[in-house]
Design a protein around this motif. Structure first.
Motif, short mmCIF file in Angstrom:
data_model
loop_
_atom_site.label_atom_id
_atom_site.label_comp_id
_atom_site.label_asym_id
_atom_site.label_seq_id
_atom_site.Cartn_x
_atom_site.Cartn_y
_atom_site.Cartn_z
N LEU A 61 0.64 -5.32 -7.50
CA LEU A 61 -0.81 -5.36 -7.37
C LEU A 61 -1.33 -6.80 -7.35
N SER A 62 -0.72 -7.66 -8.16
CA SER A 62 -1.12 -9.06 -8.18
C SER A 62 -0.79 -9.73 -6.85
N ARG A 105 -4.63 -10.81 -0.13
CA ARG A 105 -5.97 -10.54 0.40
C ARG A 105 -6.86 -11.78 0.28
N THR A 106 -6.73 -12.49 -0.83
CA THR A 106 -7.51 -13.72 -1.00
C THR A 106 -7.10 -14.77 0.03
N ARG A 133 -0.58 -8.28 -3.93
CA ARG A 133 -1.51 -7.79 -2.91
C ARG A 133 -2.87 -8.47 -3.03
N ALA A 134 -3.35 -8.65 -4.25
CA ALA A 134 -4.63 -9.32 -4.45
C ALA A 134 -4.58 -10.76 -3.95
N ASP A 194 0.83 -1.21 0.00
CA ASP A 194 0.00 0.00 0.00
C ASP A 194 0.87 1.26 0.00
N THR A 197 2.23 -3.96 -11.94
CA THR A 197 1.40 -5.16 -11.97
C THR A 197 1.84 -6.26 -11.00
#
Length: 211
Positions: free
Chosen positions: A119-120, A126-127, A122-123, A32, A116
């Motif tokens: 961001l990938s 989170r999952t 981090r996603a 972040d 990218t």
């Protein structure tokens, strides 16, 4: 932490899953911080760097170009637009001749591509965080099942059930597919004529030619 794993669910997690949740929260916070939007001055600095090296696009108006770059890159972090600028100046961008100033869309696309992987990641984190409680529950169930299987009383009960299921079943015959008993099979085998292996070597052209 509460954003990734609600506190009431976090309190129910075993310690090793709590530790993983803390690791995820720490890494997400780092990403972040990396993806924090840049200052307007950062955009102006990279545009000026490229402006000094590249030729203007035909019919370009500098004020409009600067405004377009600010709008296209306002949500990008400073390090990503700086890296995108370095890529254009070093000729590492495909389909860019290295002569003319890149458009704001080309530049923003390059800067976002650099982001990218983060961001990938981090996603994915989170999952993973959203499924920690589910994984902990599944592990607990597997542990209970394994403990139950080791119980002598349970093992004895399972053996008794298996014996009850197979009790009274027809025993496997020696020739289940033919339906023949051993005496009939021996009688049939006695009637079979052994095959005589006759060599055809003497009939080949090579052997005939020698004779």
């Amino acid at each position: 932490m509460a954003e990734l794993v609600p506190q009431d669910q976090f309190d129910k997690l075993p310690e090793r899953y709590r530790r993983r949740a803390r690791e995820i929260a720490r890494r997400v916070s780092e990403i972040d911080a990396l993806t924090k939007s840049c200052e307007p001055g950062d955009i102006g600095a990279v545009v000026l760097r490229m402006f000094r090296q590249f030729r203007d696009q035909p019919g370009i108006v500098h004020a409009e170009m600067a405004e377009a770059f600010r709008e296209a890159c306002c949500d990008l972090p400073g390090w990503s637009i700086s890296e995108a600028c370095n890529d254009f100046l070093a000729g590492r961008v495909e389909n860019h001749t290295g002569q003319f100033m890149p458009t704001c869309a080309e530049f923003a696309r390059r800067a976002r591509a650099i982001m990218t992987p983060f961001l990938s990641e981090r996603a994915a984190l989170r999952t993973e965080a959203s499924k920690l409680i589910e994984r902990a529950t599944d592990d607990h169930k597997r542990h209970l099942i394994e403990m139950e299987r080791q119980d002598p009383a349970v093992r004895k009960r399972v053996a008794a059930l298996a014996e009850a299921v197979t009790a009274g079943a027809a025993r496997r015959q020696g020739l289940p597919h033919l339906g023949l008993n051993e005496a009939e099979q021996q009688r049939i085998d006695a009637l079979k004529r052994p095959r005589q292996d006759v060599s055809k070597l003497e009939q080949t052209k090579i052997v005939k030619g020698r004779s």
